[in-house]
Every structure is written in structure tokens, then in C-alpha cells.
Design a protein around this motif. Structure first.
Motif, PDB file in Angstrom:
ATOM      1  N   ALA A 247       0.855  -1.340   0.102  1.00 48.51           N
ATOM      2  CA  ALA A 247      -0.101  -0.029  -0.081  1.00 48.51           C
ATOM      3  C   ALA A 247       0.940   1.252   0.058  1.00 48.51           C
ATOM      4  O   ALA A 247       2.090   1.218   0.324  1.00 48.51           O
ATOM      5  N   LEU A 248       0.356   2.271  -0.437  1.00 49.15           N
ATOM      6  CA  LEU A 248       1.062   3.745  -0.318  1.00 49.15           C
ATOM      7  C   LEU A 248       0.340   4.548   0.445  1.00 49.15           C
ATOM      8  O   LEU A 248      -1.105   4.682   0.294  1.00 49.15           O
ATOM      9  N   ASP A 333      -3.372   4.634  -6.878  1.00 46.04           N
ATOM     10  CA  ASP A 333      -3.571   3.151  -7.233  1.00 46.04           C
ATOM     11  C   ASP A 333      -2.093   2.817  -7.475  1.00 46.04           C
ATOM     12  O   ASP A 333      -1.239   3.412  -8.032  1.00 46.04           O
ATOM     13  N   ILE A 334      -2.303   1.267  -7.380  1.00 46.59           N
ATOM     14  CA  ILE A 334      -0.959   0.486  -7.774  1.00 46.59           C
ATOM     15  C   ILE A 334      -1.361  -0.719  -8.279  1.00 46.59           C
ATOM     16  O   ILE A 334      -2.467  -1.240  -7.927  1.00 46.59           O
ATOM     17  N   ILE A 352       2.501   2.736 -10.424  1.00 46.26           N
ATOM     18  CA  ILE A 352       1.863   3.504  -9.499  1.00 46.26           C
ATOM     19  C   ILE A 352       1.247   5.027 -10.010  1.00 46.26           C
ATOM     20  O   ILE A 352       2.024   5.630 -10.843  1.00 46.26           O
ATOM     21  N   ALA A 353       0.037   5.208  -9.894  1.00 48.22           N
ATOM     22  CA  ALA A 353      -0.731   6.563 -10.458  1.00 48.22           C
ATOM     23  C   ALA A 353      -0.473   7.731  -9.336  1.00 48.22           C
ATOM     24  O   ALA A 353      -1.173   7.513  -8.119  1.00 48.22           O
ATOM     25  N   GLY A 409      -6.565   5.736 -11.993  1.00 47.57           N
ATOM     26  CA  GLY A 409      -7.020   4.183 -11.774  1.00 47.57           C
ATOM     27  C   GLY A 409      -5.878   3.558 -13.120  1.00 47.57           C
ATOM     28  O   GLY A 409      -5.708   4.104 -13.966  1.00 47.57           O
ATOM     29  N   ILE A 410      -5.636   2.353 -12.539  1.00 46.61           N
ATOM     30  CA  ILE A 410      -4.879   1.298 -13.250  1.00 46.61           C
ATOM     31  C   ILE A 410      -5.259  -0.105 -13.132  1.00 46.61           C
ATOM     32  O   ILE A 410      -5.598  -0.424 -12.479  1.00 46.61           O
ATOM     33  N   ALA A 411      -5.540  -0.677 -14.523  1.00 43.09           N
ATOM     34  CA  ALA A 411      -6.031  -1.893 -14.501  1.00 43.09           C
ATOM     35  C   ALA A 411      -5.087  -2.804 -15.669  1.00 43.09           C
ATOM     36  O   ALA A 411      -4.702  -2.071 -16.850  1.00 43.09           O
TER      37      ALA A 411
END
Length: 582
Positions: A247-248, A333-334, A352-353, A409-411
Motif C-alpha cells: 500500500a501507499l 492506485d497501484i 503507481i498512479a 486508476g490502473i488496470a
């Protein structure tokens, strides 16, 4: 300022570059590009715009095995609009079917989570974690909506209430509960207010809880606290390579505003770190007692607990981050990349965004890009690089509203491609690799490495990068100290957490209400110019009547406003009325 920081500034002078208009170049690097949907990517990567904008815009997203995209809407005006579903029916890479469904309440800007797990679509609002059983071949699920977890705290909405989600391989879902506070002060976000010892908020906030991913109708007491000491987590993912949660943490705010006698504007802009943490059961990140200073490489006491920026105190065994990213970059997001479509160096690494800062004044805002952290034997390394840039479209970013896009967001798609979503327009990109994977290496990354010298990524120089250097501070001194970090130099806020002052009904309307807001503070949700905001406006009753009159008059007569002035006598009358009611 300590000798340590003076040495850091001397080193920073070696790499400083000047500011330039946004339509030119920064340090001989393009600020804007017409290729790849406006993005700068490593050589061999290409971007396709899936959709230019979405109603409700976008937070996190997920991609199904058939390529359907599900996006968590950033703003939900009506029930049943929480999820935005997209489908490409002709194979051109762009969505041509868009539908909305899900959720049973109106939402503000914090609705966040979106994941697909074991055939279910999971997503969250501020107060609920939902899921649908996906129907094969159907864009919109035909199954009933289920509530997996409900945030049943009597306080309802508060700051840092996003509910990011991730899953392990043993049937658990992990949900973050952010702290309804900046630094657990006795009086939240009030200058010089001490921190509470112990911080009772840590009993049920400021951490990550583990739940049964398949049990319906849970509340927090049905889960267990997995990690604590985490002020605000929005980016969280399970790394299947080492079977560990990562987590960040968003670091605390307002070192200058709250502790002007301890911290300089420069320190407040670059500190504290945004921490990239390996999370095991029982991990303690140290909030609110300590923060991580990425330049000193250690955790130091927060000023609310007697810290001076260097004292490490007698704190417990707090988790040290893998990487301490610079302050206020907002990691939202990661994604641990499990695909095979990219060169081998990306396997098991993490994207990482960084959504971008809001409170770095008087220095440029920073972040607003996608970073990549390579993996070493399945574990994140301590190095990072720029993977995608160009979202903001300007450099320097003076006000948050200057940024055209802010990544969120990242996917990963079923073909190993990468999908990126942003919050300001709801734009989505699909990233693919078209080069020779065997030849990919440092040469292909060289241009991206150079982008670290741009003002929205590099550490600012204390003197040369100060936007107020050699010119007066915009507006009154009081506005510069207490208001500008949130509402920005141009008074337009940040479109999500902090509302605009320009032509706001709260500013140009009833004087008494406006004075009361400054004296008493205000906690959302509230409506400003038709949009919902849910953050804390701290009380400023410590200011003198004349100071409040000065700053409110300045606000009412700037930023496009032309309302009448407010006098010290009017402030005194309202202050007395508030006191008499107590």
C-alpha cells in the motif's frame, strides 16, 4: 533551517532548471505531445484513447476477461450510476457502448474501489463495498447487487473515507479505513494544536481491515485490523509474486500552516513522504506520531507530538517504506503487473498512479504521472522511473485547475495491455507494446529518465522555484498562509476535495454565513456551485476580527468576485453571537 536541509538545497542547485510557458519546452523536453493521446511513454509503447470523457468522470477501473471495462464514477448524482461500463464492439480500441449501473445512494468524490475477483465485480462508495456476479457475455450484470461491507460508524462521512480494495488468494478482501483527521490533533487542522495521546482514532480508523470476500452484510467489527498507523490509503494491491499486501500512504498536510515556527514553505512543500509500504499482519506505519522524511531517510516525530523535523523520539517499531516518494504526490492506485505483453523487466513490477499535489504552494504542484517500480525476485526494488507523463499538459503546474488530466486508476487487460483512467474528464487510455521486447533496455528509457528534471517531478529549489520570488504574494498575507494551499492561487480549488471561491454562493452570498464558516469551520458534505465536496474547512477563530475581515474582503473582491467588503465590526458581532450560544 537545519544544516541537513541546507546541504540538500545545495545539491538541488546542481539540477535546477528554469520555468517556461506551457506551450514550449521544459529543459528541452516537450510538455505536450500530439502522439499517444497526449502521453509520453518509453520507446516502443503506444497509447490508444478508449474514451475521451465520461459522465461522472473516473476513479479506479477494472477490465474483464472479454475486454469489458468497468469504471468507478467519481461523482454519482443519482442511485444506480456508481459504475460506468464500457465495451468495444468493432475492435478499434475505442468504447462504443457505455452504460451505468450499481450503488444505491448519491456519492461524492471519494468513491474509489473497482476490482474483478473470482467472477464478481467489486466496487466501493464512501460507505459501502458492493459486488455483482458477472453474467457471461453481458456488459451489465443480471445478478442482484450485494453489500459485502458497510461502514456503519455513526459519524458518517469524513475526510479520507475512500475504500480501496484488494484480495489475497485465501478468500480475503482488504479494505482501508482512512483517518478522519490530518494528524490526530485535539483541534483538527488548527495551528499549534497538540496531538492526542494515545490517538483513539486508531481503534477503528487509520488502517487496513481484512474481511471474508464472500460474506454478505459485514460491518467493521466482522473483520480484523490487519495493519494500523496509516493515515490515508487509496493505492493498495496484493502482490502474487511474494504473496504480500502493498500500500501507499498519503502523508499528512499543512506543516507550514499549522507549525510555521518549525517548518519553512519549502519543507512543507516536499514533506512528508508518500510511503510505499510492504504490509504484513500487524504492520504499524506510525501515523499520527511520526512521518517519514525521504531526504533524511528516517521517521521523525510529528510536531503535534513535540517533533522539530529531526527528532526521532522514542517511537515504536514503525514500518520503514520501500520507497519514500516526495510529499503530496497523492498515490491513488497501484498495480502489480502479471502480464506477458510488455518487456520482461516489467513482470511483477508495480505501476503507481500519482494523482498530483494540491498544497505545495508557493512551489509548483507535483506528481501527475505514472511511475514504475521494477521487481527483484518478486519484491519491489527501491528504484523507480517515469512510465507515463504528459497528463497535466503544463509545466510548471501552478494551480491544480491548470492540469488538463490527473491520473488515477490502473488496470490490466486480458491481453496484458495497461489501462489508465483520469479524474478530470474521465479519459481512459490503453497502453500496448509494439517494439522488440528482447532489445528493450536503458536506451529505450532514456527520454523518460530525463523527465525527472521537470518541475512537476524533481525536488524544487528553495529559492529559484519559489513562485512568489521577487513579486508580492497573491492577495493578502493571511490568504497565502491559511487559504492558498487548499483553494489555490487562482481561487478555483482542486475540483475534488477543495471547492472554488470564484463566484461561489458561499463567498458572495450571505456575509453572516461566510463569517461563521471561518470562525466555526465546516465539515462536509456540502454543495458548491452544484458540485459536492467532502473535506474539512478548519475553524479560524484564532485570527483577530480585523484579520478575518481582511481575508474575507480579499476573497469577496478577487477571483472574479465583486461583493461588498466585510468589516471587523461585522466579524465581532458574529463572533459574540457564537460565543453567546455556547
Amino acid at each position: 533551517m537545519s544544516n541537513f536541509y541546507k546541504k540538500s538545497l545545495a545539491l538541488a542547485l546542481l539540477t535546477v532548471v528554469g520555468f517556461v510557458p506551457h506551450d514550449e519546452t521544459a529543459n528541452n523536453l516537450l510538455v505536450q505531445t500530439a502522439k499517444n493521446g497526449g502521453l509520453f511513454l518509453p520507446e516502443g509503447f503506444e497509447a490508444t484513447v478508449v474514451v475521451d470523457s465520461l459522465p461522472g468522470r473516473a476513479r479506479h477501473l477494472a477490465v474483464n476477461s472479454n475486454g469489458d471495462i468497468y469504471v468507478k464514477a467519481r461523482f454519482v448524482r443519482e442511485p444506480g450510476e456508481s459504475v460506468i461500463a464500457l465495451r468495444d464492439t468493432n475492435g478499434d480500441g475505442r468504447a462504443d457502448i457505455i452504460k451505468r449501473f450499481g450503488g444505491h445512494a448519491r456519492e461524492r468524490a471519494y468513491g474509489t474501489g473497482m476490482r474483478i475477483h473470482n467472477g464478481y465485480l467489486y466496487f466501493s462508495s464512501e460507505l459501502f463495498v458492493y459486488r455483482y456476479k458477472l453474467t457471461p457475455g453481458k456488459l451489465v450484470p443480471e445478478s442482484p447487487e450485494e453489500i459485502i461491507v458497510e461502514d456503519d460508524h455513526p459519524h458518517g462521512m469524513h475526510e479520507h473515507i475512500a475504500k480501496p480494495l484488494t484480495f489475497d488468494n485465501k478468500g480475503h478482501i482488504y479494505v482501508a479505513y482512512g483517518a478522519p483527521s490530518n494528524a490526530c490533533q485535539e483541534r483538527n487542522r488548527i495551528p499549534s494544536s497538540p496531538g492526542m495521546t494515545p490517538c483513539a482514532m486508531l481503534e477503528d480508523h487509520g488502517g487496513i481491515w481484512q474481511f471474508d470476500a464472500n460474506k454478505i452484510g459485514q460491518t467493521q467489527k466482522d473483520g480484523r485490523r490487519y495493519a494500523t498507523g496509516l493515515r490515508s490509503v487509496v493505492a493498495m494491491d496484493w502482490n502474487h509474486a511474494d504473496q504480500t499486501l502493498y500500500a501507499l500512504q498519503h502523508g499528512r498536510d499543512d506543516l507550514l500552516m499549522l507549525w510555521a515556527g518549525v517548518y519553512s514553505p519549502w519543507q512543507s512543500a516536499v514533506l512528508p513522504s508518500e510511503e510505499f509500504l510492504r504490509i504484513k499482519e500487524g504492520t504499524d506505519g506510525g501515523w499520527p506520531y511520526v512521518y517519514y522524511d525521504q531526504m533524511q531517510g528516517k521517521k521523525v516525530l510529528n510536531p503535534e507530538y513535540g517533533g522539530d523535523g529531526e527528532d526521532v523520539g522514542k517511537g515504536g517499531p514503525y514500518e520503514k517504506p520501500i520507497i519514500g516518494f516526495p510529499g503530496h504526490w497523492a498515490p491513488n492506485d497501484i498495480l502489480f503487473y502479471q502480464g506477458n505483453a510488455f518487456p520482461d523487466r516489467y513482470k511483477n513490477g508495480s505501476f503507481i498512479a500519482f494523482h498530483g499535489s494540491t498544497n505545495r504552494a508557493p512551489y509548483p504542484q507535483a506528481g501527475y504521472f505514472i511511475a514504475f517500480v521494477p521487481s527483484k525476485k518478486g519484491v519491489p526494488s527501491s528504484n523507480w522511473e517515469v512510465f507515463a507523463d504528459g497528463f497535466a499538459g503544463v509545466d510548471p503546474i501552478v494551480n491544480v485547475s491548470d492540469a488538463v488530466y490527473r491520473p488515477m486508476g490502473i488496470a490490466m487487460g486480458p491481453d496484458g495491455s495497461l489501462y489508465l483512467a483520469e479524474t478530470e474528464k474521465g479519459k481512459i487510455w490503453k497502453i500496448t507494446y509494439k517494439g522488440d521486447k528482447k532489445k528493450f533496455g536503458p536506451a529505450q528509457l532514456a527520454q523518460m529518465e530525463k523527465r525527472k528534471t521537470m518541475s512537476h517531478i524533481r525536488t524544487p529549489d528553495e529559492v529559484k522555484d519559489n513562485l512568489d520570488k521577487d513579486k508580492p504574494v497573491l492577495g493578502s498575507k493571511i490568504y497565502g498562509i491559511y487559504c492558498r494551499a487548499c483553494h489555490q492561487r487562482n481561487g478555483l480549488g482542486d475540483s475534488q476535495r477543495f471547492p472554488p471561491l470564484s463566484e461561489s454562493e458561499w463567498v458572495v452570498g450571505d456575509k453572516k454565513r461566510l463569517i461563521e464558516v471561518l470562525l466555526k469551520g465546516l465539515e462536509g458534505p456540502i454543495e458548491v456551485k452544484g458540485q459536492s465536496y467532502n473535506n474539512v474547512m478548519p475553524q479560524h477563530d484564532f485570527l483577530k476580527d480585523g484579520e478575518i475581515a481582511e481575508v474575507l474582503t480579499f476573497i469577496r473582491q478577487n477571483f472574479g468576485n465583486s461583493a461588498s467588503a466585510i468589516t471587523a465590526e461585522e466579524v465581532g458581532t458574529v463572533r459574540k453571537a457564537i460565543k453567546d450560544k455556547k
